[in-house]
Write a protein that holds these residues in place. Structure first.
Motif, short mmCIF file in Angstrom:
data_model
loop_
_atom_site.label_atom_id
_atom_site.label_comp_id
_atom_site.label_asym_id
_atom_site.label_seq_id
_atom_site.Cartn_x
_atom_site.Cartn_y
_atom_site.Cartn_z
N TRP A 221 0.84 -1.20 0.00
CA TRP A 221 0.00 0.00 0.00
C TRP A 221 0.87 1.25 0.00
N LEU A 222 2.04 1.18 0.63
CA LEU A 222 2.97 2.28 0.57
C LEU A 222 3.50 2.48 -0.85
N ARG A 264 -3.50 7.37 8.38
CA ARG A 264 -4.95 7.14 8.41
C ARG A 264 -5.42 6.44 7.13
N VAL A 265 -4.92 6.89 5.99
CA VAL A 265 -5.32 6.29 4.72
C VAL A 265 -4.84 4.84 4.63
N LEU A 266 -3.59 4.60 5.06
CA LEU A 266 -3.06 3.24 5.06
C LEU A 266 -3.93 2.30 5.90
N ARG A 272 -10.12 -2.10 4.66
CA ARG A 272 -11.06 -2.38 3.57
C ARG A 272 -10.63 -3.61 2.79
N TYR A 273 -9.31 -3.73 2.55
CA TYR A 273 -8.83 -4.92 1.84
C TYR A 273 -9.13 -6.19 2.62
N PRO A 339 -1.06 0.11 13.92
CA PRO A 339 0.24 0.02 13.27
C PRO A 339 1.21 -0.82 14.10
N VAL A 340 1.96 -1.65 13.41
CA VAL A 340 3.02 -2.44 14.06
C VAL A 340 4.29 -2.21 13.26
N ARG A 341 5.39 -2.01 13.92
CA ARG A 341 6.60 -1.55 13.26
C ARG A 341 7.71 -2.58 13.41
#
Length: 343
Positions: A221-222, A264-266, A272-273, A339-341
């Motif tokens: 997605w990025l 937020r968009v990510l 949604r995916y 988020p997980v990094r």
């Protein structure tokens, strides 16, 4: 996927693959399908982790406790799609009844240039081969790691050297992959990759999927955000016998996203995916081919590392995002997209 799963051996030796190919070539698809039954029996008896992963997934997708027959059917469906790859990649489309849904939408997106096609380990991604017949004007480039399962890679390359020549190798460094994808998009190609597996150490988002949060990679997605590329989803669902449904769904249009809105968009797109993947998994429950503990993968890496919205993240993370994309038998207690990094 979890580090333990990554180390699991592939099911299928080079000799077994060559033998199956020879049987398919001489006896045809009907005779070769008979060979699937001992393969299913092998995995049921010998491959305990895959069997347990199948039961866990089927309980979620079916909404009930799966029987041994359900697990056998699940593995048989996987084996059947692997066999069909031999015929699909060698252009023997006459064996199949493939219904294409969303082709007009795909053509409408493609009319404006290149686009990303995001698939998954649900069904057969090789059903995309039908585009060569129904939409010959469309060029498809595939991203996967050639170093993963080299025996299968050599076999598939021999079946369709043209596709092999156009593969974007995910074994390269991140910037090289992004540049190759951009070049293909600039040439008007559809660039196809699978986006439902997160590798250890790769940035991911935990989002609801079949009743519990599960980790989904964010690198694809990025890439889409960085290259401002439209995204379509593709699902090649096996319906039994020789029947497939190839479904295309426009997902995002490639519009620019401000950096402050990126996280937020990510999160919204990954969520949604996952919802669309869940929809199709429930409609075709035996088509799921992630045979590992999908919901608890990578828990050890949770909450460490840098911000995935960093501008450099697409280049550094993409190398892992598109790897190990050939099919192989291979959540936490909170909800929502988190988020997980990577470490």
């Amino acid at each position: 996927m979890s580090a333990d799963w990554k180390q699991r051996p592939e099911g299928g030796s080079p000799f077994a693959l060559r033998l199956l190919r020879a049987i398919a070539r001489v006896g045809g698809r009907g005779v070769a399908r008979v060979c699937l039954y001992p393969i299913v029996l092998y995995f049921l008896i010998v491959r305990g982790p895959e069997r347990r992963a199948s039961r866990d997934y089927l309980a979620r997708a079916l909404g009930r406790a799966p029987s041994a027959w359900d697990v056998a059917r699940h593995i048989h469906t996987f084996a059947a799609t692997i066999l069909d790859r031999l015929f699909l990649l060698s252009g023997q489309m006459q064996h199949f009844d493939i219904q294409v849904h969303g082709l007009d939408e795909l053509r409408a997106v493609h009319a404006h240039g290149g686009a990303l096609i995001f698939g998954s380990h649900l069904g057969s991604f090789e059903a995309l081969r039908v585009l060569a017949r129904t939409a010959p004007e469309v060029q498809v480039r595939v991203v996967f790691d050639r170093s993963h399962n080299p025996a299968m890679t050599r076999l598939l390359d021999a079946l369709d050297p043209k596709i092999a020549a156009g593969v974007i190798d995910a074994g390269q460094d991140g910037p090289s992959i992004v540049l190759a994808v951009k070049q293909a998009l600039d040439e008007g190609a559809l660039v196809a990759l699978l986006v439902d597996r997160a590798r250890p150490g790769e940035p991911w988002l935990r989002t609801p999927f079949l009743g519990a949060p599960a980790p989904f990679p964010i690198a694809p997605w990025l890439i889409a955000l960085t290259l401002k590329a439209p995204v379509l989803l593709a699902f090649g669902l096996y319906r039994g016998g020789a029947r497939y449904d190839l479904v295309f769904e426009p997902f995002s249009d490639g519009s620019a996203v401000a950096r402050q809105d990126r996280s937020r968009v990510l999160a919204g797109r990954v969520e949604r995916y996952a919802a669309r993947l869940q929809h199709h998994a429930v409609s075709a429950p035996y088509n799921w081919f992630n045979f590992y503990d999908f919901w608890h993968a990578d828990d050890a890496h949770e909450g460490t590392g840098r911000d995935p919205a960093d501008d450099a993240a697409p280049l550094g993370a993409v190398a892992g995002a598109s790897r190990r994309h050939q099919h192989h038998l291979g959540g936490s207690h909170h909800s929502g997209s988190e988020p997980v990094r990577p470490a």
